[in-house]
Design a protein around this motif. Structure first.
Motif, PDB file in Angstrom:
ATOM      1  N   LYS A   1      -6.730   8.555   7.322  1.00 13.18           N
ATOM      2  CA  LYS A   1      -5.845   7.711   6.505  1.00 13.18           C
ATOM      3  C   LYS A   1      -4.797   7.046   7.377  1.00 13.18           C
ATOM      4  N   GLY A   2      -5.061   7.033   8.676  1.00 11.19           N
ATOM      5  CA  GLY A   2      -4.094   6.540   9.641  1.00 11.19           C
ATOM      6  C   GLY A   2      -4.046   5.027   9.719  1.00 11.19           C
ATOM      7  N   GLY A   3      -3.237   4.581  10.639  1.00  9.95           N
ATOM      8  CA  GLY A   3      -3.029   3.157  10.855  1.00  9.95           C
ATOM      9  C   GLY A   3      -1.675   2.966  11.504  1.00  9.95           C
ATOM     10  N   TYR A   4      -0.926   1.996  10.995  1.00  9.06           N
ATOM     11  CA  TYR A   4       0.389   1.671  11.561  1.00  9.06           C
ATOM     12  C   TYR A   4       1.433   1.628  10.459  1.00  9.06           C
ATOM     13  N   LYS A   5       2.649   2.006  10.839  1.00  8.22           N
ATOM     14  CA  LYS A   5       3.794   1.921   9.937  1.00  8.22           C
ATOM     15  C   LYS A   5       4.919   1.208  10.673  1.00  8.22           C
ATOM     16  N   PRO A   6       5.658   0.333   9.969  1.00  6.49           N
ATOM     17  CA  PRO A   6       6.829  -0.277  10.611  1.00  6.49           C
ATOM     18  C   PRO A   6       7.968   0.735  10.682  1.00  6.49           C
ATOM     19  N   THR A   7       8.750   0.680  11.731  1.00 12.42           N
ATOM     20  CA  THR A   7       9.935   1.534  11.841  1.00 12.42           C
ATOM     21  C   THR A   7      11.132   0.788  11.251  1.00 12.42           C
ATOM     22  N   ALA A   8      12.244   1.486  11.109  1.00 13.33           N
ATOM     23  CA  ALA A   8      13.474   0.837  10.632  1.00 13.33           C
ATOM     24  C   ALA A   8      13.857  -0.297  11.581  1.00 13.33           C
ATOM     25  N   ASN A   9      13.568  -0.122  12.872  1.00 11.26           N
ATOM     26  CA  ASN A   9      13.868  -1.165  13.860  1.00 11.26           C
ATOM     27  C   ASN A   9      13.077  -2.439  13.592  1.00 11.26           C
ATOM     28  N   ALA A  10      11.857  -2.306  13.025  1.00  9.33           N
ATOM     29  CA  ALA A  10      11.039  -3.479  12.719  1.00  9.33           C
ATOM     30  C   ALA A  10      11.714  -4.345  11.671  1.00  9.33           C
ATOM     31  N   TYR A  11      12.245  -3.702  10.643  1.00 10.54           N
ATOM     32  CA  TYR A  11      12.936  -4.450   9.588  1.00 10.54           C
ATOM     33  C   TYR A  11      14.167  -5.143  10.162  1.00 10.54           C
ATOM     34  N   GLU A  12      14.870  -4.437  11.029  1.00  9.25           N
ATOM     35  CA  GLU A  12      16.072  -4.993  11.652  1.00  9.25           C
ATOM     36  C   GLU A  12      15.721  -6.166  12.572  1.00  9.25           C
ATOM     37  N   ALA A  13      14.649  -6.020  13.352  1.00 11.99           N
ATOM     38  CA  ALA A  13      14.249  -7.071  14.295  1.00 11.99           C
ATOM     39  C   ALA A  13      13.873  -8.361  13.571  1.00 11.99           C
ATOM     40  N   LEU A  14      13.296  -8.225  12.374  1.00  9.04           N
ATOM     41  CA  LEU A  14      12.909  -9.409  11.591  1.00  9.04           C
ATOM     42  C   LEU A  14      13.997  -9.812  10.600  1.00  9.04           C
ATOM     43  N   ASP A  15      15.108  -9.052  10.582  1.00  7.80           N
ATOM     44  CA  ASP A  15      16.202  -9.301   9.651  1.00  7.80           C
ATOM     45  C   ASP A  15      15.715  -9.255   8.199  1.00  7.80           C
ATOM     46  N   VAL A  16      14.907  -8.221   7.911  1.00  4.89           N
ATOM     47  CA  VAL A  16      14.377  -8.002   6.570  1.00  4.89           C
ATOM     48  C   VAL A  16      15.034  -6.751   6.021  1.00  4.89           C
ATOM     49  N   GLN A  17      15.485  -6.830   4.785  1.00  2.97           N
ATOM     50  CA  GLN A  17      16.125  -5.663   4.193  1.00  2.97           C
ATOM     51  C   GLN A  17      15.061  -4.689   3.698  1.00  2.97           C
TER      52      GLN A  17
ATOM     53  N   GLU B   1       0.806  -1.217   0.000  1.00  2.00           N
ATOM     54  CA  GLU B   1       0.000   0.000   0.000  1.00  2.00           C
ATOM     55  C   GLU B   1       0.836   1.264   0.000  1.00  2.00           C
ATOM     56  N   ASP B   2       2.098   1.157   0.376  1.00  2.00           N
ATOM     57  CA  ASP B   2       2.996   2.310   0.450  1.00  2.00           C
ATOM     58  C   ASP B   2       2.413   3.412   1.329  1.00  2.00           C
ATOM     59  N   GLY B   3       1.820   2.992   2.441  1.00  2.00           N
ATOM     60  CA  GLY B   3       1.237   3.934   3.389  1.00  2.00           C
ATOM     61  C   GLY B   3       0.809   3.211   4.639  1.00  2.00           C
ATOM     62  N   ALA B   4       0.230   3.978   5.561  1.00  2.00           N
ATOM     63  CA  ALA B   4      -0.201   3.408   6.838  1.00  2.00           C
ATOM     64  C   ALA B   4      -1.210   2.276   6.621  1.00  2.00           C
ATOM     65  N   VAL B   5      -1.141   1.266   7.478  1.00  2.00           N
ATOM     66  CA  VAL B   5      -1.982   0.074   7.358  1.00  2.00           C
ATOM     67  C   VAL B   5      -2.935   0.029   8.546  1.00  2.00           C
ATOM     68  N   LYS B   6      -4.199  -0.164   8.263  1.00  2.00           N
ATOM     69  CA  LYS B   6      -5.212  -0.233   9.319  1.00  2.00           C
ATOM     70  C   LYS B   6      -5.124  -1.569  10.050  1.00  2.00           C
ATOM     71  N   GLY B   7      -5.425  -1.531  11.347  1.00  2.00           N
ATOM     72  CA  GLY B   7      -5.398  -2.736  12.171  1.00  2.00           C
ATOM     73  C   GLY B   7      -6.305  -3.829  11.639  1.00  2.00           C
ATOM     74  N   GLU B   8      -7.446  -3.438  11.064  1.00  2.00           N
ATOM     75  CA  GLU B   8      -8.394  -4.426  10.526  1.00  2.00           C
ATOM     76  C   GLU B   8      -7.779  -5.205   9.363  1.00  2.00           C
ATOM     77  N   GLU B   9      -6.948  -4.523   8.553  1.00  2.00           N
ATOM     78  CA  GLU B   9      -6.293  -5.198   7.426  1.00  2.00           C
ATOM     79  C   GLU B   9      -5.288  -6.232   7.943  1.00  2.00           C
ATOM     80  N   ILE B  10      -4.558  -5.855   8.984  1.00  2.00           N
ATOM     81  CA  ILE B  10      -3.586  -6.784   9.573  1.00  2.00           C
ATOM     82  C   ILE B  10      -4.329  -7.968  10.166  1.00  2.00           C
ATOM     83  N   ALA B  11      -5.433  -7.690  10.879  1.00  2.00           N
ATOM     84  CA  ALA B  11      -6.237  -8.748  11.502  1.00  2.00           C
ATOM     85  C   ALA B  11      -6.726  -9.733  10.450  1.00  2.00           C
ATOM     86  N   SER B  12      -7.178  -9.208   9.316  1.00  2.00           N
ATOM     87  CA  SER B  12      -7.655 -10.068   8.240  1.00  2.00           C
ATOM     88  C   SER B  12      -6.518 -10.914   7.661  1.00  2.00           C
TER      89      SER B  12
END
Length: 177
Positions: A64-80, A24-35
């Motif tokens: 248009k709010g929701g959640y965004k991963p931080t740079a730390n999230a990518y690092e914690a999951l070892d995702v580039q 989506e290249d933007g904030a993600v709603k909790g309902e989308e993650i839940a689904s």
């Protein structure tokens, strides 16, 4: 930062957030993650609070709010986290998978071709892939490696497909369309 120990539930939710955020290249709603992870939206909200406390997630207020991963999230999951990743196609039962890109290919036991396995790390969900399905990966950008195989297993938490390799060729030329 990578010393954070996440529960498998937190890893699954964070992985889903990163996948949806890329799409989506933007904030993600909790309902989308839940689904995506087949959980209750209330459970997602509770988990997001703990992920925010760990500085892995940012809340975005507003319609248009929701959640965004931080740079730390990518690092914690070892995702580039890449702005322009190379495109490595994946086909599932012969059909091109639109919302996925191969992130990494780990080959094991190549000295025993009949036992050869590959771990295919995806950017995108592996939820729709099942054991016994056929998968074609590639060609890769530099070596033009093409792998054809059958799914032996998968790890939804880490977006990994485990393939029993049926055929592997390099270099493979791009088909002219």
């Amino acid at each position: 930062m990578s010393s954070i120990e996440l529960t498998s539930s937190q890893k699954t939710i964070l992985t889903a957030l990163i996948n949806l955020y890329r799409e989506e290249d933007g904030a993600v709603k909790g309902e989308e993650i839940a689904s995506e992870v087949d959980r209750n939206p209330g459970t997602i909200r509770n988990q997001m609070q703990s992920l925010k406390a760990l500085q892995l997630v940012e809340g975005v207020p507003g319609p248009k709010g929701g959640y965004k991963p931080t740079a730390n999230a990518y690092e914690a999951l070892d995702v580039q986290q890449m702005d322009e990743p190379a495109n490595v196609d994946i086909r599932h039962n012969g059909e091109f998978v639109e919302d996925a890109n191969v992130d990494d290919i780990d080959l094991s036991s190549v000295h025993h071709p009949e036992l050869c396995r590959a771990e295919i790390h995806l950017q995108g969900s592996v939820r729709d892939f099942n054991e016994g399905d056929s998968v074609t990966v590639g060609p890769t950008p530099l070596s033009k490696l093409l792998i054809e195989g059958t799914i032996d297993g998968k790890d939804d938490t880490s977006n990994v497909l485990i393939l029993r390799i049926d055929d592997m060729r390099a270099p493979v030329e791009e088909p002219s369309h």
